[in-house]
Design a protein around this motif. Structure first.
Motif, PDB file in Angstrom:
ATOM      1  N   ALA A  15       0.844  -1.204   0.000  1.00  0.00           N
ATOM      2  CA  ALA A  15       0.000   0.000   0.000  1.00  0.00           C
ATOM      3  C   ALA A  15       0.873   1.245   0.000  1.00  0.00           C
ATOM      4  CB  ALA A  15      -0.918   0.003   1.223  1.00  0.00           C
ATOM      5  N   THR A  16       0.282   2.318  -0.460  1.00  0.00           N
ATOM      6  CA  THR A  16       0.954   3.605  -0.392  1.00  0.00           C
ATOM      7  C   THR A  16       0.988   4.037   1.072  1.00  0.00           C
ATOM      8  OG1 THR A  16      -1.096   4.841  -0.720  1.00  0.00           O
ATOM      9  CG2 THR A  16       0.169   4.273  -2.701  1.00  0.00           C
ATOM     10  N   ASN A  17       1.728   5.093   1.352  1.00  0.00           N
ATOM     11  CA  ASN A  17       1.847   5.606   2.717  1.00  0.00           C
ATOM     12  C   ASN A  17       2.025   7.118   2.646  1.00  0.00           C
ATOM     13  OD1 ASN A  17       4.743   6.155   2.342  1.00  0.00           O
ATOM     14  ND2 ASN A  17       4.932   3.918   2.321  1.00  0.00           N
ATOM     15  N   GLU A  18       2.259   7.729   3.780  1.00  0.00           N
ATOM     16  CA  GLU A  18       2.392   9.185   3.819  1.00  0.00           C
ATOM     17  C   GLU A  18       3.516   9.685   2.908  1.00  0.00           C
ATOM     18  OE1 GLU A  18       3.391  12.621   7.106  1.00  0.00           O
ATOM     19  OE2 GLU A  18       2.296  10.840   7.769  1.00  0.00           O
ATOM     20  N   GLU A  19       4.651   8.994   2.907  1.00  0.00           N
ATOM     21  CA  GLU A  19       5.774   9.384   2.044  1.00  0.00           C
ATOM     22  C   GLU A  19       5.388   9.280   0.564  1.00  0.00           C
ATOM     23  OE1 GLU A  19       9.371  10.751   0.656  1.00  0.00           O
ATOM     24  OE2 GLU A  19       8.514  10.898   2.654  1.00  0.00           O
ATOM     25  N   THR A  20       4.705   8.209   0.218  1.00  0.00           N
ATOM     26  CA  THR A  20       4.239   8.026  -1.163  1.00  0.00           C
ATOM     27  C   THR A  20       3.365   9.203  -1.566  1.00  0.00           C
ATOM     28  OG1 THR A  20       4.154   5.641  -0.735  1.00  0.00           O
ATOM     29  CG2 THR A  20       3.109   6.428  -2.756  1.00  0.00           C
ATOM     30  N   HIS A  21       2.424   9.573  -0.700  1.00  0.00           N
ATOM     31  CA  HIS A  21       1.481  10.654  -1.012  1.00  0.00           C
ATOM     32  C   HIS A  21       2.196  11.996  -1.155  1.00  0.00           C
ATOM     33  CE1 HIS A  21      -2.030   8.128   0.805  1.00  0.00           C
ATOM     34  NE2 HIS A  21      -1.365   7.507  -0.140  1.00  0.00           N
ATOM     35  N   ARG A  96       9.300   2.995  -4.875  1.00  0.00           N
ATOM     36  CA  ARG A  96      10.284   2.635  -3.854  1.00  0.00           C
ATOM     37  C   ARG A  96       9.949   3.177  -2.470  1.00  0.00           C
ATOM     38  NH1 ARG A  96      16.287   2.687  -6.678  1.00  0.00           N
ATOM     39  NH2 ARG A  96      15.908   0.817  -7.932  1.00  0.00           N
ATOM     40  N   SER A  97       8.976   4.064  -2.386  1.00  0.00           N
ATOM     41  CA  SER A  97       8.550   4.577  -1.079  1.00  0.00           C
ATOM     42  C   SER A  97       7.600   3.605  -0.377  1.00  0.00           C
ATOM     43  CB  SER A  97       7.865   5.940  -1.236  1.00  0.00           C
ATOM     44  OG  SER A  97       6.579   5.791  -1.837  1.00  0.00           O
ATOM     45  N   MET A  98       7.194   2.548  -1.065  1.00  0.00           N
ATOM     46  CA  MET A  98       6.215   1.607  -0.538  1.00  0.00           C
ATOM     47  C   MET A  98       6.892   0.374   0.058  1.00  0.00           C
ATOM     48  SD  MET A  98       3.610   2.113  -3.732  1.00  0.00           S
ATOM     49  CE  MET A  98       2.537   0.771  -3.297  1.00  0.00           C
ATOM     50  N   LYS A  99       6.300  -0.143   1.135  1.00  0.00           N
ATOM     51  CA  LYS A  99       6.842  -1.313   1.829  1.00  0.00           C
ATOM     52  C   LYS A  99       6.953  -2.501   0.872  1.00  0.00           C
ATOM     53  CE  LYS A  99       6.217  -4.254   5.826  1.00  0.00           C
ATOM     54  NZ  LYS A  99       5.378  -4.566   6.987  1.00  0.00           N
TER      55      LYS A  99
END
Length: 120
Positions: A15-21, A96-99
Motif C-alpha cells: 500500500a501507499t503511505n504518507e511518504e508516497t502521497h 520505492r517509497s512503498m513497503k
C-alpha cells in the motif's frame, strides 16, 4: 487461478503511505495538463491514477497496490493500482517509497489514457 492445470499464481499486496502521497503531490507539475493541475481530462472511470486517488482522498493513510505476476514464466510484476503518467524516474521514487518495493526496478513505465470524443 489456474487450478484446473494445478498452477496457481500468487499475488501480493502492499500500500501507499504518507511518504508516497508526499511524492505524488510534490511532482504534480510533471503530469500532463489533462491529469494534473487544473486539467479536466477524463481517464478510466474505475481505474483512477494514483495522483487522482491521493488528490480526491487526502485523509486516506494509504491506497492498495496489488502486485500481480504478468504470467507463469516471468518475474515481471504489475503494480495494479499505481497507474500514472509521471516521468519514469518519479514513478520509481513513488514505488520505492512503498513497503516491499524499496529495491524495485521498472521494466516498462506506467502511463495514463485520456479519452476523447468527436461527435460524428
Amino acid at each position: 487461478p489456474l487450478l484446473a492445470q494445478n498452477k496457481v499464481i500468487t499475488c501480493y499486496q502492499t500500500a501507499t503511505n504518507e511518504e508516497t502521497h508526499k511524492l505524488v503531490m510534490k511532482y504534480e507539475e510533471t503530469l500532463p495538463i489533462y491529469d494534473g493541475m487544473d486539467g479536466a481530462g477524463n481517464g478510466p472511470r474505475y481505474c483512477p491514477s494514483i495522483y487522482k486517488k491521493v488528490q480526491r482522498f487526502p485523509d486516506r493513510k494509504g491506497h492498495n497496490c496489488f502486485l500481480e505476476p504478468e504470467g507463469l514464466s516471468t518475474n515481471i510484476v504489475y503494480p495494479n493500482g499505481m497507474s500514472g503518467p509521471y516521468p519514469e524516474e518519479i514513478q520509481q521514487l513513488i514505488l520505492r517509497s512503498m513497503k516491499g518495493l524499496e529495491q524495485v526496478e521498472i521494466v516498462r513505465p506506467g502511463y495514463d489514457v485520456e479519452y476523447d470524443f468527436v461527435n460524428p
